[in-house]
Design a protein around this motif. Structure first.
Motif, PDB file in Angstrom:
ATOM      1  N   LEU A 126      12.161 -73.741-117.285  1.00  0.00           N
ATOM      2  CA  LEU A 126      11.921 -72.472-117.979  1.00  0.00           C
ATOM      3  C   LEU A 126      10.463 -72.055-117.851  1.00  0.00           C
ATOM      4  N   MET A 127       9.563 -73.005-117.976  1.00  0.00           N
ATOM      5  CA  MET A 127       8.133 -72.716-117.870  1.00  0.00           C
ATOM      6  C   MET A 127       7.765 -72.201-116.475  1.00  0.00           C
ATOM      7  N   GLN A 128       8.470 -72.672-115.460  1.00  0.00           N
ATOM      8  CA  GLN A 128       8.175 -72.254-114.086  1.00  0.00           C
ATOM      9  C   GLN A 128       8.605 -70.818-113.830  1.00  0.00           C
ATOM     10  N   GLY A 129       9.660 -70.379-114.488  1.00  0.00           N
ATOM     11  CA  GLY A 129      10.111 -69.003-114.362  1.00  0.00           C
ATOM     12  C   GLY A 129      10.732 -68.648-113.027  1.00  0.00           C
ATOM     13  N   GLU A 130      11.090 -69.620-112.216  1.00  0.00           N
ATOM     14  CA  GLU A 130      11.673 -69.362-110.900  1.00  0.00           C
ATOM     15  C   GLU A 130      13.184 -69.165-110.954  1.00  0.00           C
ATOM     16  N   THR A 131      13.831 -69.796-111.902  1.00  0.00           N
ATOM     17  CA  THR A 131      15.281 -69.735-112.049  1.00  0.00           C
ATOM     18  C   THR A 131      15.585 -68.960-113.330  1.00  0.00           C
ATOM     19  N   PRO A 132      16.572 -68.062-113.304  1.00  0.00           N
ATOM     20  CA  PRO A 132      16.916 -67.315-114.525  1.00  0.00           C
ATOM     21  C   PRO A 132      17.194 -68.255-115.700  1.00  0.00           C
ATOM     22  N   HIS A 133      16.734 -67.845-116.868  1.00  0.00           N
ATOM     23  CA  HIS A 133      16.874 -68.695-118.054  1.00  0.00           C
ATOM     24  C   HIS A 133      18.321 -69.096-118.300  1.00  0.00           C
ATOM     25  N   GLY A 134      19.254 -68.166-118.135  1.00  0.00           N
ATOM     26  CA  GLY A 134      20.658 -68.488-118.375  1.00  0.00           C
ATOM     27  C   GLY A 134      21.162 -69.604-117.490  1.00  0.00           C
ATOM     28  N   VAL A 135      20.718 -69.627-116.245  1.00  0.00           N
ATOM     29  CA  VAL A 135      21.127 -70.671-115.311  1.00  0.00           C
ATOM     30  C   VAL A 135      20.558 -72.019-115.748  1.00  0.00           C
ATOM     31  N   VAL A 136      19.280 -72.033-116.097  1.00  0.00           N
ATOM     32  CA  VAL A 136      18.637 -73.281-116.539  1.00  0.00           C
ATOM     33  C   VAL A 136      19.341 -73.832-117.777  1.00  0.00           C
ATOM     34  N   ILE A 137      19.601 -72.957-118.736  1.00  0.00           N
ATOM     35  CA  ILE A 137      20.241 -73.390-119.986  1.00  0.00           C
ATOM     36  C   ILE A 137      21.658 -73.895-119.723  1.00  0.00           C
ATOM     37  N   ASN A 138      22.431 -73.159-118.931  1.00  0.00           N
ATOM     38  CA  ASN A 138      23.795 -73.599-118.622  1.00  0.00           C
ATOM     39  C   ASN A 138      23.807 -74.956-117.923  1.00  0.00           C
ATOM     40  N   GLU A 139      22.900 -75.148-116.985  1.00  0.00           N
ATOM     41  CA  GLU A 139      22.826 -76.432-116.282  1.00  0.00           C
ATOM     42  C   GLU A 139      22.463 -77.565-117.246  1.00  0.00           C
ATOM     43  N   ALA A 140      21.541 -77.294-118.161  1.00  0.00           N
ATOM     44  CA  ALA A 140      21.145 -78.313-119.141  1.00  0.00           C
ATOM     45  C   ALA A 140      22.299 -78.650-120.076  1.00  0.00           C
TER      46      ALA A 140
END
Length: 131
Positions: free
Chosen positions: A85-99
């Motif tokens: 999330l801090m990097q901002g390269e991947t959409p937040h929704g994708v990062v959260i769903n993967e987590a």
């Protein structure tokens, strides 16, 4: 797959390991120079190099929990996702769903909802700060 492998390396690091080449090749069966290997390495190295900064960003969102009360698996997942999330390269929704998927697969029944709540709040605050 790369996120799951990075989470496992972060977990090993939290438990006192080094996430070294032997672990990557023998335990995770990740060959060097694969695309997935590069992504996994960037995630792992980013978390290790920035753990203090990640923990400072993560702690306010734990609401009633502290970093040392979390299971090591949940902490590894949250650190990994916070770094992304801090990097901002991947959409937040994708990062959260993967987590959440990692939590559902590797942690307790309630971990997915907890991870979703923590990262959802963090992601919203990051979006608000960027506006």
């Amino acid at each position: 797959m790369a996120r799951a492998q990075a989470m496992k390396l972060i977990y090993e690091w939290e438990m006192g390991g080094d996430g070294g080449e032997e672990t990557r090749l023998n335990l995770l069966e990740v060959a060097p120079n694969e695309h997935e290997s590069d992504f996994m390495n960037r995630l792992f190295e980013g978390v290790v190099a920035n753990a203090e900064k990640i923990d400072q960003s993560l702690a306010p969102y734990l609401r009633g929990w502290t970093l040392d009360r979390l299971t090591r698996v949940d902490l590894a997942i949250l650190r990994l996702a916070t770094w992304e999330l801090m990097q901002g390269e991947t959409p937040h929704g994708v990062v959260i769903n993967e987590a959440v998927e990692l939590a559902n697969q590797y942690s307790t029944d309630k971990a997915g909802a907890f991870v979703n709540g923590v990262l959802g709040s963090m992601g919203r605050d990051m979006d608000d700060a960027r506006r």
